[in-house]
Design a protein around this motif. Structure first.
Motif, short mmCIF file in Angstrom:
data_model
loop_
_atom_site.label_atom_id
_atom_site.label_comp_id
_atom_site.label_asym_id
_atom_site.label_seq_id
_atom_site.Cartn_x
_atom_site.Cartn_y
_atom_site.Cartn_z
N PRO A 134 22.50 10.31 57.08
CA PRO A 134 21.17 10.92 56.94
C PRO A 134 21.12 12.28 57.63
O PRO A 134 21.85 12.54 58.59
N TYR A 135 20.26 13.11 57.16
CA TYR A 135 20.08 14.46 57.72
C TYR A 135 19.32 14.36 59.04
O TYR A 135 18.31 13.66 59.14
N ILE A 136 19.82 15.05 60.04
CA ILE A 136 19.17 15.07 61.36
C ILE A 136 18.43 16.39 61.50
O ILE A 136 19.05 17.45 61.41
N PRO A 137 17.13 16.37 61.69
CA PRO A 137 16.39 17.63 61.85
C PRO A 137 16.92 18.43 63.03
O PRO A 137 17.47 17.90 63.99
N GLU A 138 16.74 19.72 62.95
CA GLU A 138 17.29 20.62 63.97
C GLU A 138 16.70 20.35 65.34
O GLU A 138 17.38 20.45 66.35
N ASN A 139 15.40 20.00 65.38
CA ASN A 139 14.77 19.78 66.68
C ASN A 139 15.18 18.46 67.31
O ASN A 139 14.89 18.21 68.47
#
Length: 951
Positions: A624-629
Motif C-alpha cells: 500500500p502507498y504510504i503518505p508522505e507525512n
C-alpha cells in the motif's frame, strides 16, 4: 558702459557672452566654453584674487553650468563666498550655491552653519538670502538644525522675510512631512496676514494639506470665499494686477482649493456659487489670463455640487471657446466640455457640430483630445459611429502609444455598448487586424468566450448564426499576411470548434486552412499549437459523427514535423493527435465533446476511477502507498550498499561512512606481463654505485602501467607521478637514495622526432610510491603532450605503430650497448637481485660477460660525443648526442639489413668506429625521416630480455 562693461562686469566676460551668442554651431560653442573653463581653472586658484574678480569668476562659472558644462572645480569657491561679510558677495555666493549644489551634495555640511548664522542677521536681505538657500539646499537630515529659526521668522516685521519663511516651511513639508506636522497651525495663521504676498504664499502649502485631508479644512471655506471675493473686487494693490486682471494666480489657486472643498458637499458648494458667478461675468475673455481664470471656474463648477445657473454660464463659455479660431482655446473648450458632460450629458448635443469640426482639424493634439471627449460621450445609440471613427483614426497614426490607447478604448466601448454580437465580432476583427499585437491578450479570450457563450439565452438559432458569421469572416481573413499572433489564435480556435458545425464547410477544407496557417507561421509555436489542436478537434468531430475522413497529406507532414520539434508542447500535441485518432468513437466523444468549451469540468481529486486497479494490485501482493507525512524519513542503507559500485558513484549519493585507511601492503608484480605491441616497455634497475651525477632534472614519465591486482595483464598508458619531482611548487621527490643515471638518460629521443620523457631510476624508492597512481587532469596531459610529445591517443599510436615501433627497435640494435629505453620503474620488495647486464640483448652469457667486463658502458655513453672528452663535456652537449645517435643508426645500416635486431649480435669495433664520426644536424634530420618511413615490425620478442629487465 566703459571698459568695465554693463553691470560692473569686465569686457572679457561680455566678449565671452557675445562670442557664445554668435556661435554658429554647438561644436563652436563647446570650444569657446572649454577654452573658458581652462582659463578659469588657472585663474581661480591664483593667490590674493580681489573679491570683485572672484565674484565675476563665480558668475562665469554659473554661465558655464547653464550651458551644460561641468564647473565643479569652482564649487568650493562659491561656498567660501557665502561666508563673506559683504552683502553683494554673500548673495552672489548663495545664488551660485543654490544653482550648483543639490540637497544631497557633500558640500552642504559646510553651508549649514553659515545659514544658521545668517538667519539671525539683522539685515533682512541676508536673512532672505539664507531662506532662499533653505528652500533649495536643506535636506531631511539638516531640517532640525534650522527649522526653529525659520518658524521664528514667520513673525518678522518684513513681509518679504515672512513670505520666504512660509516657502521654506512648505519645502520642509514636501521633503519630510513628519518634521513639520506640529507646525501646520502656523499656515492657518499666515492665511490672515496683512500682506497679500504672504497670504498668497500660504495658499500653496494649504492646497497640499487639503489634498491629503479635506475634512480637516472645511471650516476654512468661508475664509477662502471671502479672500476670493476681495481679490475679484480689486481690493488688492495694483502691484498684484497682471494684464489688468487682479491677482490672477491667487484667484486660480483659490478656485482649485474651493473645488476640493466643495466636492460632494452641498453646504460648502452653496457658499461658492455667488463668487464663482461674479468672477465668470467679470473675466476678460480677450486675454489669455482671463480665459485661464474662466477655464478654472468651469473646472470648479464641474467638481462641486452642480448649479443649473452656473452650468448654463459654463456652457456659454465653452461655446465661445469652441468657436474661437485659436487651437489653444478649442483644446480648452473640448477639455471643459468633457468635464461637464459627466454632470449634464445634454450639453454635448448643443456643440456636436463644433466637436465634429475638431475631429477634422489637422491639429493632431486637438483631434486626440476630441476623441477623448467622444469616448466619454459614447452610448448605445452612437457607439457604432464613434468606434468607426476611432478605428479610422487608429489606422492613420503611427505612434504605438496612442494606437494602443485608441485600440483599448475601441474594445472597451464595443464590449459595453455593442448593439449586436455580429457587430462586435466585426469590430474586433478590425481592431485585431490594424492594431496587431498592441491589443491586450485578454481581449482575445473575451472574444472567444463571447462566441462560445452566444447571446446567453436559449436561442440556439441565433447562436448558430453568430458562430457561422464568425467562421465566414475568419475564413476570408485567414489568408491575409501579417496577422497578429493573438488574432490567429482566435481564428484557429473558432475554426476548430465551429468550422464544420453547420455542415456548410467540409472538414477537408477547414483542415487545409488550418495547415496553411501552421505552415505560414512556422516560427510562432503558440499559433502552431492552436492549429494542431484545432485539427484534432475537426478530425475527432468527424469521427464521432460517423463520417470517415482520411488524414490529409499536408496534415500528416505537419504531424511528422511537430513530432520531432524542439518544443515539448508541440511534440505532446502531435502525439496526442495520433493517439486520439486510434481510439474508438465512444472514447472520442468523451474526450472531445461537441460544443462543450463553456461547460464546467468536474475534477475527481480522489481518482476514484482507479479503485478497481488498486484493489487488484493489492490482491496480487502490492504494497500500500504510504503518505508522505506518515513516512519515517529514513532510507534503507543496506539496499544502497548492494548496488553496483559504478552505478553507486555515478547515479546516486553515497550514504555510508568513509572506509578506514588501510596500511600499504607491498605486492609482487606478476612474473610475466603482456604489453601492447605499439609500445615496448622496459624496466631498468640501476644499482651501479660508481656513477652518481650531482644534478638531476627528472621529468614526468609516460609509461604503461599495469594493474598488479588484476590478472588480466592489460596495460593502460598513463602518467606515472610516483617518485617524480614536480616542475611547479615545492619539490616532493626527496629520496636520498635516488639518483640519475646519466645525462644521456635525461635527453633520449623518441623515434618520431619528439622528446621521450625520461624515467628516473634509483636504487630504492619509497614503498608508498608503488601504489600511488595519481589521476592527471586533462590540462596537465595536454601540457605533457606539448612538452614531451607523449600524450597521444591510442588510435594515433596504432596508426604510427609500424614506423615508430620499428625505428625504436632498430636503434636499440645499433646502440644497445650504450642506450636503454626508459620505462616503468620497478622496485622489488624482497632482496634486491643482482644488477642486470645493461648490454645483454639476448646473446649467450659468455659473449655478453666478456664484453662487459672489459668496457665500462657509461664511459662508452660519454664517448658518444667525443671519445677524448671527459664526462662534463658529454653532459653539456645533449643536442649533438641526438645527432650522433641518428647518424649511427643510418651508418650501421641496421634498418634495412637486420629486420629483427633484437636477436642479432653487436660488433663493438663497428660501434666504436661509428662513434668517432662528427655529428651533422642536417643529416640527422634527413635520416630520422627515413627511419620513420621505413620501419619494420619485429617478428618476435626476446624473452630473455624481458626476463632480465622485469626480474
Amino acid at each position: 558702459m566703459g571698459s568695465q562693461g554693463g553691470f560692473g562686469q569686465s569686457k572679457e566676460f561680455l566678449d565671452l557672452v557675445k562670442s557664445i551668442g554668435e556661435a554658429r554651431s554647438k561644436s563652436e560653442e563647446d570650444r569657446i566654453v572649454l577654452r573658458e573653463i581652462e582659463t578659469l581653472k588657472r585663474r581661480i586658484n591664483e593667490p590674493d584674487i580681489p573679491k570683485r574678480k572672484m565674484k565675476e569668476y563665480i558668475i562665469r562659472l554659473v554661465y558655464i553650468e547653464m550651458l551644460g558644462h561641468d564647473a565643479s572645480f569652482g564649487y568650493i569657491h562659491a561656498v567660501k563666498m557665502t561666508h563673506d561679510d559683504s552683502l553683494l558677495l554673500k548673495r552672489t555666493g548663495y545664488l551660485a550655491v543654490t544653482l550648483f549644489l543639490n540637497e544631497d551634495h557633500d558640500l552642504i555640511i559646510l553651508i549649514v552653519n553659515t545659514i544658521q548664522k545668517d538667519l539671525k542677521s539683522d539685515n533682512y536681505l541676508v536673512v532672505s538670502a539664507a531662506l532662499n538657500a533653505c528652500c533649495k539646499l536643506i535636506n531631511e537630515e539638516t531640517i532640525p538644525a534650522v527649522i526653529q529659526q525659520v518658524v521664528e521668522l514667520l513673525g518678522h516685521p518684513k513681509e518679504g522675510v515672512r513670505k520666504k519663511a512660509v516657502m521654506a516651511l512648505h519645502s520642509f513639508h514636501q521633503r519630510s512631512p513628519s518634521s513639520v506636522n506640529h507646525l501646520i497651525s502656523n499656515f492657518r495663521k499666515r492665511l490672515s496676514d496683512n500682506d497679500p504676498g504672504v497670504m498668497g504664499a500660504t495658499l500653496f502649502p494649504l492646497y497640499d494639506l487639503i489634498t491629503i485631508d479635506v475634512n480637516s479644512y472645511k471650516d476654512l471655506v468661508a475664509s477662502f470665499v471671502n479672500i476670493l471675493k476681495q481679490v475679484a473686487e480689486r481690493r488688492l494693490p495694483k502691484t498684484y494686477d497682471y494684464h489688468q486682471t487682479p491677482a490672477p494666480f491667487i484667484q486660480i489657486k483659490l478656485l482649485k482649493i474651493l473645488s476640493l472643498l466643495g466636492s460632494g458637499d452641498k453646504k460648502s458648494s452653496e457658499q461658492m456659487y455667488t463668487v464663482i458667478g461674479d468672477i465668470m461675468r467679470k473675466s476678460d475673455t480677450s486675454s489669455n489670463i482671463g480665459n485661464a481664470i474662466l477655464y478654472e471656474c468651469i473646472c470648479c463648477i464641474s467638481s462641486i455640487q452642480p448649479s443649473p445657473k452656473l452650468l448654463e454660464t459654463a456652457a456659454d463659455a465653452i461655446a465661445n471657446f469652441l468657436k474661437s479660431d485659436s487651437h489653444n482655446l478649442k483644446y480648452m473648450g473640448i477639455d471643459a466640455l468633457g468635464r461637464l458632460i459627466r454632470i449634464s450629458p445634454d450639453i454635448a448635443e448643443q456643440h456636436q457640430l463644433a466637436v465634429i469640426d475638431c475631429l477634422e482639424d489637422p491639429d493632431d493634439t486637438l483631434k486626440r483630445k476630441t476623441f477623448e471627449l467622444l469616448y466619454k460621450m459614447t452610448k448605445s445609440s452612437n457607439v457604432e459611429v464613434i468606434v468607426d471613427r476611432m478605428i479610422d483614426y487608429m489606422i492613420s497614426i503611427n505612434d504605438n502609444h496612442y494606437k494602443t490607447e485608441t485600440a483599448s478604448r475601441c474594445v472597451e466601448l464595443a464590449e459595453q455598448f455593442a448593439p449586436s454580437n455580429h457587430w462586435f465580432i466585426q469590430t474586433m476583427n478590425k481592431v485585431f487586424q490594424h492594431a496587431g499585437d498592441l491589443v491586450n491578450p485578454k481581449v482575445a479570450h473575451n472574444l472567444m468566450r463571447l462566441i462560445a457563450e452566444g447571446f446567453g439565452e436559449d436561442d440556439d438559432t441565433a447562436d448558430s448564426q453568430l458562430r457561422l458569421s464568425a467562421v465566414e469572416s475568419y475564413l476570408k481573413i485567414v489568408d491575409e499576411p501579417k496577422l497578429p499572433s493573438a488574432f490567429l489564435q482566435v481564428i484557429c480556435w473558432v475554426l476548430g470548434e465551429y468550422g464544420t458545425a453547420d455542415g456548410k464547410y467540409s472538414a477537408s477544407y477547414i483542415s487545409g486552412k488550418l495547415c496553411d496557417v501552421a505552415e505560414a507561421h512556422s516560427s510562432d509555436d503558440i499559433v502552431k499549437g492552436y492549429a494542431v489542436t484545432a485539427l484534432m478537434k475537426v478530425y475527432c468531430f468527424e469521427k464521432a459523427a460517423g463520417r470517415k475522413m482520411s488524414l490529409l497529406p499536408e496534415c500528416q507532414s505537419l504531424l511528422d514535423e511537430l513530432s520531432a520539434s524542439h518544443s515539448s508542447d508541440l511534440q505532446q500535441r502531435a502525439y496526442e493527435f495520433r493517439a486520439v485518432l486510434d481510439l474508438d468513437v465512444n472514447a472520442i466523444e468523451n474526450i472531445m465533446p461537441l460544443d462543450a468549451s463553456c461547460e464546467d469540468i468536474e475534477i475527481d481529486k480522489s481518482l476514484s476511477f482507479l479503485n478497481d486497479y488498486v484493489q487488484k494490485s493489492f490482491e496480487q501482493g502490492a504494497e500500500p502507498y504510504i503518505p508522505e507525512n506518515e513516512r519515517s524519513g529514513t532510507l534503507n542503507i543496506s539496499s544502497i550498499r548492494n548496488h553496483n559500485s559504478y552505478e553507486h558513484s555515478t547515479h546516486s549519493l553515497r550514504f555510508e561512512a568513509y572506509d578506514v585507511p588501510k596500511p600499504v601492503v607491498p605486492t609482487k608484480l606478476p612474473p610475466a606481463v603482456a604489453y601492447p605491441t605499439d609500445l615496448v616497455p622496459v624496466t631498468v634497475n640501476v644499482t651501479e654505485p660508481s656513477y652518481q651525477p650531482s644534478s638531476v632534472q627528472p621529468t614526468w614519465p609516460l609509461v604503461p602501467v599495469s594493474d598488479a591486482g588484476s590478472g588480466s595483464g592489460s596495460t593502460e598508458l598513463k602518467l606515472r607521478l610516483d617518485g617524480v619531482q614536480k616542475k611547479w611548487g615545492k619539490p616532493t621527490y626527496s629520496s636520498g637514495a635516488s639518483s640519475s643515471t646519466s645525462n644521456f638518460e635525461s635527453h633520449t629521443t623518441m623515434d618520431n622526432g619528439a622528446r621521450q620523457p625520461d624515467t628516473v631510476m634509483s636504487k630504492s624508492l619509497p614503498r608508498e610510491s608503488k601504489q600511488s597512481h595519481a589521476e592527471v587532469s586533462e590540462e596537465k596531459q595536454k601540457l605533457a603532450a606539448s612538452l614531451f610529445g607523449g600524450a597521444t591517443s591510442r588510435s594515433e599510436r596504432k596508426q604510427s605503430g609500424g614506423a615508430a615501433g620499428h625505428s625504436k627497435v632498430s636503434r636499440t640494435t645499433n646502440h644497445g650497448e650504450d642506450k636503454v629505453r626508459p620505462a616503468t620503474v620497478t622496485v622489488t620488495t624482497a632482496v634486491q637481485p643482482p644488477p642486470p647486464d645493461l648490454l645483454d640483448l639476448g646473446e649467450s652469457a659468455g659473449d655478453t660477460s666478456s664484453y662487459s667486463s672489459t668496457v665500462d658502458p657509461f664511459q662508452q655513453l660519454e664517448g658518444l660525443l667525443d671519445l677524448n672528452q671527459d664526462n662534463a663535456a658529454a653532459t653539456s652537449n645533449a643536442p649533438d648526442l641526438m645527432s650522433s645517435l641518428y647518424s649511427d643508426a643510418d651508418t650501421n645500416g641496421s634498418l634495412n639489413q637486420n629486420p629483427n635486431p633484437m636477436n642479432g649480435s653487436v660488433n663493438p669495433s663497428k660501434k666504436t668506429a661509428s662513434l668517432t664520426k662528427g655529428p651533422s644536424l642536417k643529416d640527422a634530420l634527413d635520416k630520422d625521416a627515413l627511419v620513420r618511413q621505413m620501419g619494420v615490425n619485429p617478428t618476435s620478442q626476446n624473452p630473455n630480455l624481458f626476463s632480465d629487465l622485469l626480474g
